[in-house]
Motif scaffolding. Structure first.
Motif, short mmCIF file in Angstrom:
data_model
loop_
_atom_site.label_atom_id
_atom_site.label_comp_id
_atom_site.label_asym_id
_atom_site.label_seq_id
_atom_site.Cartn_x
_atom_site.Cartn_y
_atom_site.Cartn_z
N ALA A 1 7.31 13.41 -12.69
CA ALA A 1 6.62 12.65 -11.85
C ALA A 1 6.20 11.21 -12.31
O ALA A 1 6.08 10.09 -11.57
CB ALA A 1 5.30 13.28 -11.70
N PHE A 2 5.86 11.07 -13.54
CA PHE A 2 5.96 9.87 -14.32
C PHE A 2 6.97 8.72 -14.21
O PHE A 2 6.81 7.64 -14.06
CB PHE A 2 5.40 10.05 -15.64
CG PHE A 2 3.96 10.49 -16.01
CD1 PHE A 2 2.95 9.77 -15.38
CD2 PHE A 2 3.84 11.38 -16.90
CE1 PHE A 2 1.62 10.24 -15.78
CE2 PHE A 2 2.61 11.80 -17.23
CZ PHE A 2 1.46 11.25 -16.90
N CYS A 3 8.16 9.55 -14.24
CA CYS A 3 9.28 8.59 -14.08
C CYS A 3 9.56 7.93 -12.66
O CYS A 3 9.81 6.96 -12.41
CB CYS A 3 10.66 9.38 -14.62
SG CYS A 3 10.76 9.53 -16.47
N GLY A 4 9.15 8.73 -11.87
CA GLY A 4 9.27 8.49 -10.36
C GLY A 4 8.37 7.43 -9.99
O GLY A 4 8.39 6.48 -9.38
N SER B 1 4.54 -5.12 -18.29
CA SER B 1 4.88 -4.79 -19.75
C SER B 1 3.95 -3.58 -20.06
O SER B 1 4.58 -2.79 -20.68
CB SER B 1 4.32 -6.05 -20.50
OG SER B 1 5.09 -7.11 -20.17
N LEU B 2 2.97 -3.44 -19.68
CA LEU B 2 2.09 -2.36 -20.05
C LEU B 2 2.80 -1.18 -19.46
O LEU B 2 2.55 0.09 -20.19
CB LEU B 2 0.54 -2.32 -19.65
CG LEU B 2 -0.43 -3.39 -20.39
CD1 LEU B 2 -1.55 -3.54 -19.47
CD2 LEU B 2 -0.60 -2.89 -21.85
N LEU B 3 3.04 -1.21 -18.14
CA LEU B 3 3.66 0.05 -17.56
C LEU B 3 5.21 0.74 -18.20
O LEU B 3 5.21 1.82 -18.58
CB LEU B 3 4.22 -0.07 -16.09
CG LEU B 3 2.99 -0.22 -15.13
CD1 LEU B 3 3.52 -0.65 -13.87
CD2 LEU B 3 2.59 1.30 -14.90
N LEU C 1 0.98 -1.21 0.05
CA LEU C 1 0.08 -0.06 0.10
C LEU C 1 0.63 1.08 0.13
O LEU C 1 0.50 2.18 -0.78
CB LEU C 1 -0.94 -0.04 1.35
CG LEU C 1 -1.79 1.20 1.37
CD1 LEU C 1 -2.66 1.45 0.27
CD2 LEU C 1 -2.27 1.17 2.65
N ILE C 2 2.05 1.22 0.81
CA ILE C 2 2.79 2.24 0.95
C ILE C 2 3.54 2.58 -0.63
O ILE C 2 3.41 3.85 -1.13
CB ILE C 2 4.03 2.18 1.85
CG1 ILE C 2 3.41 2.21 3.13
CG2 ILE C 2 5.13 3.19 1.52
CD1 ILE C 2 4.38 1.70 4.15
N ALA C 3 3.98 1.42 -1.23
CA ALA C 3 4.58 1.55 -2.46
C ALA C 3 3.74 2.27 -3.55
O ALA C 3 3.96 3.32 -4.29
CB ALA C 3 4.89 0.24 -3.06
N ILE C 4 2.30 1.70 -3.70
CA ILE C 4 1.65 2.15 -4.58
C ILE C 4 0.82 3.43 -4.36
O ILE C 4 0.27 4.21 -5.18
CB ILE C 4 0.36 0.86 -5.03
CG1 ILE C 4 -0.29 1.30 -6.32
CG2 ILE C 4 -0.61 0.83 -3.98
CD1 ILE C 4 0.54 1.64 -7.65
N GLY C 5 0.74 3.80 -2.93
CA GLY C 5 -0.02 4.96 -2.56
C GLY C 5 1.04 5.98 -3.13
O GLY C 5 0.47 7.17 -3.58
N VAL D 1 7.03 1.57 -8.66
CA VAL D 1 6.10 0.51 -8.80
C VAL D 1 6.89 -0.59 -9.27
O VAL D 1 6.78 -1.72 -8.95
CB VAL D 1 4.96 0.91 -9.95
CG1 VAL D 1 4.19 -0.26 -10.29
CG2 VAL D 1 4.00 1.98 -9.01
N LYS D 2 7.97 -0.29 -10.37
CA LYS D 2 8.80 -1.43 -10.70
C LYS D 2 9.73 -2.12 -9.94
O LYS D 2 9.88 -3.29 -10.00
CB LYS D 2 9.82 -1.13 -12.09
CG LYS D 2 10.54 -2.03 -12.53
CD LYS D 2 11.52 -1.12 -13.52
CE LYS D 2 12.47 -2.21 -14.00
NZ LYS D 2 13.32 -1.68 -15.08
N THR D 3 10.20 -1.18 -8.70
CA THR D 3 11.11 -1.86 -7.90
C THR D 3 10.31 -2.34 -6.34
O THR D 3 11.05 -3.53 -5.94
CB THR D 3 11.95 -0.68 -7.63
OG1 THR D 3 11.61 0.37 -7.02
CG2 THR D 3 13.15 -0.53 -8.71
#
Length: 485
Positions: free
Chosen positions: A449-452, A296-298, A229-233, A457-459
């Protein structure tokens, strides 16, 4: 009721109800500051205080979202867990929307009125927002059913957003004071009508009350223990910063690049691209999610979005100043941002089952409030960025000359055509570096922001499709064991 199936009436009543909500949110989030900028005569200091009020109120709203989640978790009414808050929130919020676009005290009196009214708008919208989004994960735990719900709901969200964001800019130039007032009344009534459909059409699944009341301390404990939740939040916050800035800057960009009257018409076309791009992404999401993993979509989204924002920065400088090219870039951006948004919603909702799997507790409203928290907090950041860019570039000072024309037109002292002609003269006097600074703000901050978001999310986010299916399966086995015992 089967936790993995919902009836047709509930599905459509819930999803269609999103239309009015996003009409209302789009009107206030995108056009309230534009309304103030182009219809109120305010000094730079007064506009700065208003912008600061927006930032502070949105930060408070972001904090208030999980608090509202606690209240909803602890209250269980005969009419349902979520419906009373949806009902109360929409009625109060609709009234405040009408007042914000209708009452016009002058100078610092307007600043005081705005600060109080905007705070109340945020708090009443939160009542409705947290309850509405908290209802979504409670309707089904099946990943395909949830994807279907998110997709259908997002289509109606897009319809609501486009009906305001696309049409309103074509109506306001030369008649802004009256146009915004009438738009607010119509949107407020639509907000009420569509949310009544959700209130009376959705069949809430019975929710077992928690054995103990949820406290503020426990709420923070829920957040701290749920690493996913922390990561995706945080990822949701970064995504929403990037996702919102292009539209926030769009009106000023088109006005000062193409002229006051022509800019309004071009905003409409650009918003059509927003609507089409987002709608097509909603329609494609279910099939794409079956063929490609979210990872893959991300990766695809970040690559295409980066290229398109660079093209937007270079538009008219290294590329032709061609409207077809501009709208093609916009369509592609909005398509891939739409896909990304759906993935963020699904990943955030999936942390509810993750929390239930690890700690044997389910808190739909509290965890779902993180989405609203990230939207509000990103809105505060976006407003701060937008106001700073407008003031530093000198665009705000130039727009105040147009505002005076609109005020005079609202009093009937000059015609709409006079407003359009004189406004274009003011716009032509703006220096090229000022419009370039505006474009830098519109492109650079979203890309960062998008790169962050992508890297985080990837890591850090680990609940992929296979892991989610395994988690839901384990939860179902536990429930079956509990029923047998």
């Amino acid at each position: 009721m089967d936790t993995n199936r919902i009836d047709t009436r509930t599905k459509w009543s819930y999803c269609v109800g999103a239309t009015g909500r996003d009409m209302a949110y789009t009107l206030v989030s995108l056009y309230l500051i534009t309304y103030i900028q182009y219809t109120m005569k305010l000094t730079v200091a007064q506009f700065s205080v208003i912008s600061a009020c927006v930032v502070l109120c949105l930060i408070w709203d972001a904090i208030n979202d999980p608090l509202m989640g606690i209240i909803i978790e602890n209250c269980h009414f005969k009419s349902g867990k979520f419906k009373p808050w949806i009902f109360t929130g929409v009625l109060l919020n609709a009234v405040i929307i009408v007042l914000l676009f209708s009452l016009r005290p002058q100078g610092w009196a307007f600043v005081a009125f705005f600060g109080i009214s905007y705070l109340l708008w945020g708090m009443t919208y939160t009542m409705n927002d947290i309850a509405y989004w908290g209802m979504l994960p409670s309707l089904s735990s099946d990943p395909q059913t949830r994807n279907s719900l998110v997709t259908l709901m997002s289509i109606f969200i897009c319809i609501g957003q486009f009906s305001v964001a696309g049409i309103l800019p074509t109506l306001v130039a030369g008649n802004a004071v009256r146009a915004y007032r009438y738009a607010a009344l119509i949107v407020a009534l639509c907000f009420i009508a569509f949310q009544m459909l959700t209130c009376f059409g959705v069949r809430e699944r019975p929710v077992r009350a928690a054995s103990e009341k949820l406290s503020l301390r426990k709420m923070f404990g829920i957040f701290r223990r749920n690493d996913q939740l922390i990561a995706i939040g945080i990822g949701s916050f970064l995504f929403n910063v990037g996702n919102g800035l292009l539209i926030v800057f769009a009106v000023n960009f088109f006005y000062f690049e193409f002229g006051y009257a022509e800019g309004g018409r071009l905003v409409f076309i650009f918003t059509v691209m927003y609507g089409l791009g987002t709608l097509v992404s909603q329609a494609c999401y279910s099939s794409l999610s079956r063929k490609f993993s979210r990872k893959s979509l991300l990766k695809m989204c970040i690559a295409v979005i980066t290229v398109c924002y660079v093209l937007l920065l270079l538009f008219g400088y290294a590329t032709p100043k061609n409207i077809i090219l501009l709208n093609a870039i916009g369509f592609v951006i909005f398509f891939f941002q739409g896909l990304w948004n759906l993935m963020v919603i699904v990943m955030l909702n999936n942390t509810i089952e993750y929390d239930e799997y690890k700690f044997s507790e389910r808190h739909d409203s509290v965890i779902a409030a993180i989405r609203s928290f990230s939207v509000k907090l990103s809105g505060a950041v976006n407003q701060g960025i937008s106001a700073s860019v407008l003031i530093i570039s000198g665009i705000y000072t130039a727009s105040q000359k147009i505002s005076q024309l609109e005020i005079e037109a609202g009093k009937g002292n000059i015609s709409g055509n006079t407003v359009l002609q004189q406004a274009d003269n003011f716009i032509r006097a703006v220096l090229p570096y000022q419009t370039f600074l505006l474009r830098i703000g519109m492109v650079l901050f979203p890309l960062l922001a998008f790169c962050g978001c992508y890297l985080l999310v990837k890591t850090k986010y680990k609940i992929d499709e296979k892991e989610y299916i395994r988690i839901v399966g384990e939860i179902e086995k536990r429930r079956e064991t509990e029923q047998q015992n």
